[in-house]
Design a protein around this motif. Structure first.
Motif, mmCIF file in Angstrom:
data_model
loop_
_atom_site.group_PDB
_atom_site.id
_atom_site.type_symbol
_atom_site.label_atom_id
_atom_site.label_comp_id
_atom_site.label_asym_id
_atom_site.label_seq_id
_atom_site.Cartn_x
_atom_site.Cartn_y
_atom_site.Cartn_z
ATOM 1 N N LYS A 58 -39.718 -36.233 20.722
ATOM 2 C CA LYS A 58 -38.702 -35.822 20.917
ATOM 3 C C LYS A 58 -37.352 -36.121 20.210
ATOM 4 C CE LYS A 58 -38.342 -37.489 25.289
ATOM 5 N NZ LYS A 58 -37.455 -37.761 26.506
ATOM 6 N N GLU B 141 -43.386 -38.225 27.749
ATOM 7 C CA GLU B 141 -42.276 -38.243 28.593
ATOM 8 C C GLU B 141 -41.940 -39.453 29.309
ATOM 9 O OE1 GLU B 141 -39.004 -37.448 28.677
ATOM 10 O OE2 GLU B 141 -39.042 -35.497 28.651
ATOM 11 N N ALA C 19 -35.153 -34.091 25.459
ATOM 12 C CA ALA C 19 -36.245 -33.553 26.448
ATOM 13 C C ALA C 19 -36.118 -32.314 26.802
ATOM 14 C CB ALA C 19 -35.691 -34.405 27.626
#
Length: 306
Positions: A38, A87, A70
């Motif tokens: 990310k 994540e 994200a």
């Protein structure tokens, strides 16, 4: 007008981020599957960890990609442009699913796992073992001068300070807007919106007095900074968790086994040290990850061949 401009920039970034990535199934990008970061140091380390783990325990070649947020990365995996990334559960729950933040890590994980399977055909794997929550950070000298340890205690001093926060933290539901309401944070001037790569320099140079970071940032202890305790438990849990496309796992079932071996293997202290090695000592990410895997006794390519 500012919100419109910000929305335009975010939309433009989403389009560019997805358009610049070749589909992972084509092989045109140099790999059988694609793993993404990310776009900051910890994510670079974790994406490389997934990539090395897959390449060491399977015959697959991994394409490594880097995005900016994200939202961009989520768009890429749902569009089939990438196959996996790491994540944080609180981010996925509030930013992607747009749910109101809750503090129970098990409930967040279970609801996330079910929703991602149903809505996006994505697999939420077991946590890597650590949580990386938002950290509200001040200089150590200020913490000592005013005897501040918590965000509640800091609130009485923020009218004399200026905040410096990343764009995503300013905009997202579980970021600054809700935090400022929860603690009554009021600053001398509107918080500066800053690039995350410059935010630590800004607080050291006293351009700002409070910043947002991540609890596993390697710079915090190295630079003598202090993380303020979230004494009202505003922030939801942010467990680092691999997300994979179910179609990828069906096509390459060996990937599930490879990633599952990483479950619970990284502590917050270890992640902080890994971040420091890359940011503080300027070590190569691939080298740092390789050494970490060896230290953890994770399988190498040679082990797989034998």
């Amino acid at each position: 007008m500012k919100r419109f401009f910000a929305f335009f920039l975010l939309t433009f970034a989403l389009v560019l981020g997805i358009a610049s990535c070749n589909p992972s199934t084509s092989g045109g990008g140099g790999g059988d599957i694609a793993v993404a970061s990310k776009g900051f140091t910890e994510q670079d380390i974790l994406s490389e960890l997934l990539a090395q783990q897959i390449e060491a325990t399977t015959n697959l070649k991994v394409q490594r990609l880097r995005f900016t947020s994200a939202l961009v990365t989520h768009q890429a995996i749902t569009a089939g442009k990438i196959d996996a990334y790491v994540e944080y559960t609180g981010t996925a729950f509030t930013v992607i699913l747009k749910q109101k933040a809750i503090n129970d890590p098990k409930e967040v994980y279970q609801r996330l796992k079910e929703a991602y399977a149903q809505q996006f055909n994505l697999e939420v794997m077991e946590s890597l073992g650590f949580e990386n929550t938002f950290a509200m950070i001040i200089r150590g000298e200020d913490a000592n001068r005013y005897n501040i340890k918590t965000l509640s205690e800091a609130a009485q001093y923020t009218p004399q300070w200026r905040g410096g926060f990343g764009y995503e933290f300013i905009e997202r539901e579980d970021g600054f807007p809700g935090l400022s309401k929860s603690y009554g944070l009021r600053f001398a001037k509107s918080p500066r919106i800053m690039d995350l790569g410059l935010i630590y320099r800004a607080i050291l140079q006293k351009q700002v007095d409070m910043i947002n970071g991540n609890s596993t940032d390697g710079q915090i202890s190295r630079l003598g900074l202090v993380v303020l305790k979230d004494d009202r438990q505003y922030f939801p849990p942010y467990q680092a968790t691999p997300i994979l496309r179910k179609e990828t796992l069906q096509k390459y079932p060996e990937v599930r086994k490879a990633i599952a071996q990483l479950g619970g293997r990284i502590s917050a202290d270890e992640m902080r040290q890994l971040n420091y090695l890359v940011e503080g000592e300027l070590r190569d990410v691939k080298e740092v990850v390789s050494e970490f895997r060896k230290a953890k006794g994770l399988a190498s390519r040679q082990d797989v061949k034998t």
